[in-house]
Design an enzyme around this catalytic site. Sequence first.
Site, PDB file in Angstrom:
ATOM      1  N   HIS A   1      39.739   4.915  18.424  1.00  0.00           N
ATOM      2  CA  HIS A   1      40.279   4.667  19.759  1.00  0.00           C
ATOM      3  C   HIS A   1      39.197   4.351  20.780  1.00  0.00           C
ATOM      4  CE1 HIS A   1      39.231   8.927  19.853  1.00  0.00           C
ATOM      5  NE2 HIS A   1      39.371   8.952  21.160  1.00  0.00           N
ATOM      6  N   ASP A   2      38.031   4.936  20.654  1.00  0.00           N
ATOM      7  CA  ASP A   2      36.954   4.722  21.631  1.00  0.00           C
ATOM      8  C   ASP A   2      35.800   3.893  21.077  1.00  0.00           C
ATOM      9  OD1 ASP A   2      37.939   5.854  23.969  1.00  0.00           O
ATOM     10  OD2 ASP A   2      37.172   7.855  23.517  1.00  0.00           O
TER      11      ASP A   2
ATOM     12  N   LYS B   1      33.321   1.985  23.253  1.00  0.00           N
ATOM     13  CA  LYS B   1      32.231   2.622  24.000  1.00  0.00           C
ATOM     14  C   LYS B   1      30.862   2.255  23.434  1.00  0.00           C
ATOM     15  CE  LYS B   1      34.756   6.572  25.906  1.00  0.00           C
ATOM     16  NZ  LYS B   1      34.892   8.047  25.929  1.00  0.00           N
TER      17      LYS B   1
ATOM     18  N   HIS C   1      36.093  -0.494  28.017  1.00  0.00           N
ATOM     19  CA  HIS C   1      35.924  -0.172  26.601  1.00  0.00           C
ATOM     20  C   HIS C   1      37.173  -0.394  25.750  1.00  0.00           C
ATOM     21  CE1 HIS C   1      37.464   3.944  27.569  1.00  0.00           C
ATOM     22  NE2 HIS C   1      37.828   3.955  26.304  1.00  0.00           N
TER      23      HIS C   1
ATOM     24  N   HIS D   1      45.287   3.073  24.268  1.00  0.00           N
ATOM     25  CA  HIS D   1      45.292   4.524  24.429  1.00  0.00           C
ATOM     26  C   HIS D   1      45.010   4.987  25.852  1.00  0.00           C
ATOM     27  CE1 HIS D   1      40.937   3.997  23.987  1.00  0.00           C
ATOM     28  NE2 HIS D   1      40.765   5.240  24.390  1.00  0.00           N
ATOM     29  N   HIS D   2      44.646   4.076  26.761  1.00  0.00           N
ATOM     30  CA  HIS D   2      44.495   4.441  28.175  1.00  0.00           C
ATOM     31  C   HIS D   2      45.599   3.852  29.051  1.00  0.00           C
ATOM     32  CE1 HIS D   2      40.909   6.862  28.221  1.00  0.00           C
ATOM     33  NE2 HIS D   2      40.253   5.981  27.495  1.00  0.00           N
TER      34      HIS D   2
ATOM     35  N   ASP E   1      44.586  12.817  22.332  1.00  0.00           N
ATOM     36  CA  ASP E   1      43.235  12.663  22.875  1.00  0.00           C
ATOM     37  C   ASP E   1      43.079  13.458  24.160  1.00  0.00           C
ATOM     38  OD1 ASP E   1      40.612  11.596  23.163  1.00  0.00           O
ATOM     39  OD2 ASP E   1      41.374  10.027  24.473  1.00  0.00           O
TER      40      ASP E   1
END
Length: 231
Positions: free
Chosen positions: A79-80, A83, A108, A134-135, A163
């Site tokens: 998911h990240d 970054k 990101h 996811h954000h 998360d």
Amino acid sequence: MECIISDLGRMYHERNEALREVARAHHEALLRLARAADFRDDDTGVHILRIGFLAEALALLAGQTAEAARMLRWAAPMHDIGKIGVPDDVLKKPGAYSAEERRVMNSHPLMGAQILGRSRIPLFQLAAEVALNHHERWDGAGYPLGLAGAAIPLSGRIVAVVDFFDALTMDRCYRPAFDDATALQMLAEQRGLAFDPMLVDLLLANASEMIALRERINQDPPSFESLMDQG
């Protein structure tokens, strides 16, 4: 005829083994990306493992098939991954972000989708979907696309919930961990705002089981290889 049948059986077995080898190669590639994310953001190593297993558990509670939930377990730790493209002075900054730093950090999800999404492999496509969404917020105030409600893919909605809860209960460079009760209350307050109400209700109703799963992972962290197990 017996020779033809035997040859067909051998070809079928070889085809299935080749498909399994391709699937293993896909999982290994995603595993290596997970390790890259771990090295890049060094306070989140066990977090990304927990996210995989917690996302799988919440997906099952939401009625997803075992196969779909297992796919999400493999994809959710990515998911990240975007970054990787965020500079250290932003990624590891202990204080509040400036407007420009916030813009950089908020890029990101798009970077993650770009890293993973240029592929026809279903697992990578799901990981890209998670990274991109996811954000997003249930009320439409999220980023990067400002999607709302059911327009946000279920995979992104599930990962957003687990998360948020898991990140609250771990120490970060800018704050200490919250206790479980406080984290659950904070999650409940975002029901229907940041997060899908149905998924929040499921996690709250099964909080003791989800916390127990998290604690098992904390006490005996699984390897990245076990995250990608077929079972």
